[in-house]
Design a protein around this motif. Structure first.
Motif, mmCIF file in Angstrom:
data_model
loop_
_atom_site.group_PDB
_atom_site.id
_atom_site.type_symbol
_atom_site.label_atom_id
_atom_site.label_comp_id
_atom_site.label_asym_id
_atom_site.label_seq_id
_atom_site.Cartn_x
_atom_site.Cartn_y
_atom_site.Cartn_z
ATOM 1 N N SER A 40 0.837 -1.192 0.000
ATOM 2 C CA SER A 40 0.000 0.000 0.000
ATOM 3 C C SER A 40 0.872 1.241 0.000
ATOM 4 C CB SER A 40 -0.897 0.009 1.251
ATOM 5 O OG SER A 40 -1.648 1.198 1.309
ATOM 6 N N ASP A 41 0.418 2.251 -0.728
ATOM 7 C CA ASP A 41 1.131 3.533 -0.731
ATOM 8 C C ASP A 41 0.892 4.304 0.563
ATOM 9 O OD1 ASP A 41 2.167 2.988 -3.189
ATOM 10 O OD2 ASP A 41 0.773 4.245 -4.305
ATOM 11 N N ASN A 42 -0.214 4.027 1.249
ATOM 12 C CA ASN A 42 -0.448 4.673 2.540
ATOM 13 C C ASN A 42 -0.161 3.670 3.654
ATOM 14 O OD1 ASN A 42 -2.981 3.284 1.817
ATOM 15 N ND2 ASN A 42 -3.729 4.112 3.744
ATOM 16 N N LEU A 43 0.254 4.164 4.802
ATOM 17 C CA LEU A 43 0.599 3.326 5.942
ATOM 18 C C LEU A 43 -0.660 2.718 6.550
ATOM 19 C CD1 LEU A 43 2.801 2.317 7.891
ATOM 20 C CD2 LEU A 43 2.359 4.365 9.265
ATOM 21 N N ILE A 44 -0.615 1.408 6.770
ATOM 22 C CA ILE A 44 -1.682 0.698 7.485
ATOM 23 C C ILE A 44 -1.087 0.310 8.828
ATOM 24 C CG2 ILE A 44 -3.176 -1.335 7.511
ATOM 25 C CD1 ILE A 44 -2.818 -1.399 4.418
ATOM 26 N N LYS A 45 -1.806 0.586 9.915
ATOM 27 C CA LYS A 45 -1.297 0.207 11.234
ATOM 28 C C LYS A 45 -1.012 -1.289 11.232
ATOM 29 C CE LYS A 45 -3.668 3.710 13.953
ATOM 30 N NZ LYS A 45 -4.622 3.957 15.055
ATOM 31 N N PRO A 46 0.231 -1.684 11.513
ATOM 32 C CA PRO A 46 0.580 -3.110 11.444
ATOM 33 C C PRO A 46 -0.184 -3.969 12.450
ATOM 34 C CG PRO A 46 2.431 -1.810 12.257
ATOM 35 C CD PRO A 46 1.365 -0.842 11.840
ATOM 36 N N GLU A 47 -0.690 -3.372 13.522
ATOM 37 C CA GLU A 47 -1.485 -4.156 14.463
ATOM 38 C C GLU A 47 -2.878 -4.477 13.904
ATOM 39 O OE1 GLU A 47 -1.624 0.155 15.895
ATOM 40 O OE2 GLU A 47 -0.053 -1.219 15.274
ATOM 41 N N LEU B 224 3.127 -10.578 6.227
ATOM 42 C CA LEU B 224 4.236 -11.285 6.863
ATOM 43 C C LEU B 224 5.212 -11.812 5.819
ATOM 44 C CD1 LEU B 224 2.217 -13.331 9.523
ATOM 45 C CD2 LEU B 224 3.389 -11.134 9.830
ATOM 46 N N THR B 225 4.654 -12.468 4.810
ATOM 47 C CA THR B 225 5.431 -13.021 3.703
ATOM 48 C C THR B 225 4.536 -12.963 2.470
ATOM 49 O OG1 THR B 225 4.661 -15.280 4.115
ATOM 50 C CG2 THR B 225 6.719 -14.630 5.184
ATOM 51 N N TYR B 226 5.056 -13.397 1.339
ATOM 52 C CA TYR B 226 4.237 -13.443 0.136
ATOM 53 C C TYR B 226 2.986 -14.267 0.420
ATOM 54 C CZ TYR B 226 2.470 -14.692 -4.418
ATOM 55 O OH TYR B 226 1.642 -14.891 -5.492
ATOM 56 N N ASP B 227 1.823 -13.709 0.097
ATOM 57 C CA ASP B 227 0.523 -14.374 0.217
ATOM 58 C C ASP B 227 0.147 -14.771 1.645
ATOM 59 O OD1 ASP B 227 -1.801 -15.048 -1.211
ATOM 60 O OD2 ASP B 227 -1.249 -17.168 -1.233
ATOM 61 N N ASN B 228 0.679 -14.054 2.635
ATOM 62 C CA ASN B 228 0.338 -14.323 4.032
ATOM 63 C C ASN B 228 0.299 -13.010 4.803
ATOM 64 O OD1 ASN B 228 0.001 -15.207 6.644
ATOM 65 N ND2 ASN B 228 1.827 -16.487 6.689
ATOM 66 N N CYS B 229 -0.929 -12.511 5.039
ATOM 67 C CA CYS B 229 -1.112 -11.271 5.794
ATOM 68 C C CYS B 229 -1.844 -11.583 7.092
ATOM 69 C CB CYS B 229 -1.907 -10.255 4.978
ATOM 70 S SG CYS B 229 -0.992 -9.583 3.578
ATOM 71 N N LEU B 230 -1.411 -10.954 8.174
ATOM 72 C CA LEU B 230 -1.974 -11.168 9.502
ATOM 73 C C LEU B 230 -2.984 -10.073 9.831
ATOM 74 C CD1 LEU B 230 -1.857 -12.875 12.118
ATOM 75 C CD2 LEU B 230 -0.042 -11.309 12.900
ATOM 76 N N VAL B 231 -4.131 -10.476 10.348
ATOM 77 C CA VAL B 231 -5.213 -9.555 10.718
ATOM 78 C C VAL B 231 -5.216 -9.349 12.233
ATOM 79 C CG1 VAL B 231 -7.724 -9.255 10.744
ATOM 80 C CG2 VAL B 231 -6.611 -10.316 8.761
ATOM 81 N N ASN B 232 -5.365 -8.104 12.661
ATOM 82 C CA ASN B 232 -5.542 -7.763 14.074
ATOM 83 C C ASN B 232 -4.384 -8.266 14.942
ATOM 84 O OD1 ASN B 232 -7.147 -6.378 15.948
ATOM 85 N ND2 ASN B 232 -8.206 -8.241 16.581
ATOM 86 N N VAL C 49 -16.223 -6.051 13.446
ATOM 87 C CA VAL C 49 -15.785 -5.663 12.105
ATOM 88 C C VAL C 49 -14.497 -4.857 12.248
ATOM 89 C CG1 VAL C 49 -16.354 -4.389 10.011
ATOM 90 C CG2 VAL C 49 -18.162 -5.573 11.264
ATOM 91 N N LEU C 50 -13.493 -5.274 11.511
ATOM 92 C CA LEU C 50 -12.211 -4.582 11.493
ATOM 93 C C LEU C 50 -12.074 -3.946 10.118
ATOM 94 C CD1 LEU C 50 -9.581 -4.429 13.313
ATOM 95 C CD2 LEU C 50 -8.700 -6.195 11.808
ATOM 96 N N SER C 51 -11.707 -2.681 10.053
ATOM 97 C CA SER C 51 -11.589 -2.037 8.740
ATOM 98 C C SER C 51 -10.300 -1.239 8.627
ATOM 99 C CB SER C 51 -12.802 -1.138 8.474
ATOM 100 O OG SER C 51 -12.857 -0.091 9.398
ATOM 101 N N PHE C 52 -9.855 -1.106 7.391
ATOM 102 C CA PHE C 52 -8.684 -0.290 7.087
ATOM 103 C C PHE C 52 -8.768 0.115 5.621
ATOM 104 C CE2 PHE C 52 -7.406 -4.632 6.176
ATOM 105 C CZ PHE C 52 -6.723 -4.544 4.978
ATOM 106 N N LYS C 53 -7.976 1.123 5.277
ATOM 107 C CA LYS C 53 -7.899 1.575 3.884
ATOM 108 C C LYS C 53 -6.481 1.378 3.380
ATOM 109 C CE LYS C 53 -11.555 5.027 4.148
ATOM 110 N NZ LYS C 53 -11.899 6.439 3.952
ATOM 111 N N TYR C 54 -6.385 1.050 2.103
ATOM 112 C CA TYR C 54 -5.077 0.978 1.465
ATOM 113 C C TYR C 54 -5.168 1.631 0.101
ATOM 114 C CZ TYR C 54 -6.551 -3.152 -1.328
ATOM 115 O OH TYR C 54 -7.185 -4.016 -2.196
#
Length: 138
Positions: free
Chosen positions: A84-91, A96-104, A114-119
């Motif tokens: 993402s060009d904008n920062l997403i809070k990592p928490e 984490l790695t290719y094709d593996n993103c951690l939520v919350n 409901v958890l939301s964020f923008k990218y």
């Protein structure tokens, strides 16, 4: 003999009632994975405008739709080369790695949460559940 879904639910209810002890405690319960599963995590994405530079912004909403009083945690998503060009809070969301993103940050998503964020990036990334853990009261 083929059973309808309501007949199966009725049979399950009867079995659970039979398994109730004198103290009112259920000695045996459904497997946690049968109560809540990958299908109970919904991921909705929509366009949410553009950056001043013209790069599209996308809104992501991840929710726990499980109807049981279970906690879903350690949610990992298929996310390809997500960036993402904008920062997403990592928490909230981090790759984490290719094709593996951690939520919350791996923490629990309670029923209905409901958890939301923008990218922002040139294209919408397809996101789907890779892995999760479920904890249900017995």
């Amino acid at each position: 003999m083929k059973k309808t879904l309501s007949e199966v639910h009725c049979l399950l209810l009867v079995v659970l009632i039979i398994l109730v002890s004198d103290q009112g405690l259920v000695k045996c319960s459904l497997q946690q994975s049968e109560r809540c599963s990958v299908k109970d995590i919904t991921i909705n994405q929509s366009s949410s405008g553009t950056e001043p530079s013209g790069i599209p912004i996308f809104l992501v909403e991840i929710s726990n739709e499980c109807l049981y009083p279970c906690t879903i945690m350690n949610v990992h998503l298929h996310c390809g080369e997500f960036s993402s060009d904008n920062l997403i809070k990592p928490e909230i969301f981090k790759r984490l790695t290719y094709d593996n993103c951690l939520v919350n940050n791996g923490a629990a998503l309670t029923p209905g949460q409901v958890l939301s964020f923008k990218y922002s990036t040139t294209r919408m990334y397809p996101l789907s559940v890779l892995h999760l853990d479920v904890s249900c009261p017995t």
